[in-house]
Design a protein around this motif. Sequence first.
Motif, mmCIF file in Angstrom:
data_model
loop_
_atom_site.group_PDB
_atom_site.id
_atom_site.type_symbol
_atom_site.label_atom_id
_atom_site.label_comp_id
_atom_site.label_asym_id
_atom_site.label_seq_id
_atom_site.Cartn_x
_atom_site.Cartn_y
_atom_site.Cartn_z
ATOM 1 N N THR A 41 -6.052 -10.668 2.917
ATOM 2 C CA THR A 41 -7.000 -10.234 3.933
ATOM 3 C C THR A 41 -7.403 -11.417 4.800
ATOM 4 N N THR A 83 -11.757 -9.660 14.638
ATOM 5 C CA THR A 83 -10.529 -9.006 14.213
ATOM 6 C C THR A 83 -10.422 -9.094 12.699
ATOM 7 N N LYS A 87 -7.528 -8.186 9.385
ATOM 8 C CA LYS A 87 -6.190 -7.762 8.973
ATOM 9 C C LYS A 87 -6.152 -7.700 7.454
ATOM 10 N N HIS A 88 -5.551 -6.614 6.937
ATOM 11 C CA HIS A 88 -5.435 -6.443 5.486
ATOM 12 C C HIS A 88 -4.017 -6.000 5.148
ATOM 13 N N ALA A 91 0.633 -3.839 6.727
ATOM 14 C CA ALA A 91 -0.725 -4.293 6.999
ATOM 15 C C ALA A 91 -1.383 -3.377 8.023
ATOM 16 N N GLN A 93 -4.542 -3.668 11.016
ATOM 17 C CA GLN A 93 -5.370 -4.602 11.782
ATOM 18 C C GLN A 93 -6.388 -3.799 12.562
ATOM 19 N N ASP A 146 -9.515 -4.324 15.542
ATOM 20 C CA ASP A 146 -10.116 -5.213 16.538
ATOM 21 C C ASP A 146 -11.319 -4.523 17.163
ATOM 22 N N GLN A 176 1.002 -2.422 11.017
ATOM 23 C CA GLN A 176 1.995 -3.454 11.282
ATOM 24 C C GLN A 176 2.962 -3.578 10.110
ATOM 25 N N HIS A 207 5.548 -6.266 8.523
ATOM 26 C CA HIS A 207 5.842 -7.700 8.541
ATOM 27 C C HIS A 207 7.098 -8.026 7.740
ATOM 28 N N ASP A 263 3.189 -14.087 12.894
ATOM 29 C CA ASP A 263 2.009 -14.395 12.106
ATOM 30 C C ASP A 263 2.298 -15.675 11.318
ATOM 31 N N ASN A 307 -1.969 -15.651 14.813
ATOM 32 C CA ASN A 307 -0.930 -14.738 15.284
ATOM 33 C C ASN A 307 -0.886 -14.719 16.799
ATOM 34 N N ARG A 345 -7.749 -16.396 12.110
ATOM 35 C CA ARG A 345 -8.414 -15.756 10.970
ATOM 36 C C ARG A 345 -8.611 -16.707 9.799
#
Length: 156
Positions: free
Chosen positions: A26, A44, A46-47, A54, A56, A58, A73, A75, A117, A128, A153
Amino acid sequence: MKKIFLLAVIAIALSATQSFAQSYKTGAGLGIDFGDGSTLVGPTFKHFFNGNDAIQADLLFGADAVWLGGYYQYHQPLKGTPLKWYLGIGPQLAFADDNGFNDNSTFIYLRPMVGLDFKVPSAPLSFNLDWRPAWRLNNDSEFEPARFGLGFRYTF
């Protein structure tokens, strides 16, 4: 002697690859959406559900509006580097007070994205950069290809 040297080189290479493979679960920090038009700034989040998937979120401010976006997302690591590339997509809503459209002060966008990222291996930080064009779906549909995202982050 050559075999011992070769084994040592392989062990060092594997440990370096493993340090590049470090990731995070996270992260929370600052997001910036910029390009043609206004620059948007805000928190923002992201997890990662697993190594690849993931979400995200915002919450951005700018252009006399509040922007709320949520993205999925996917990855994948770039072999031999501490970078991951990702593809994503999701909705974004813009809530504006005076927008020139009397019938609706909420704009609905679809935001695809592709980016990189980077997790700093020795610190709880990630960065990112992505390309995220904006396609407004209501109030005179419009497509804006020149939009980008930047995120900083703290990871945990």
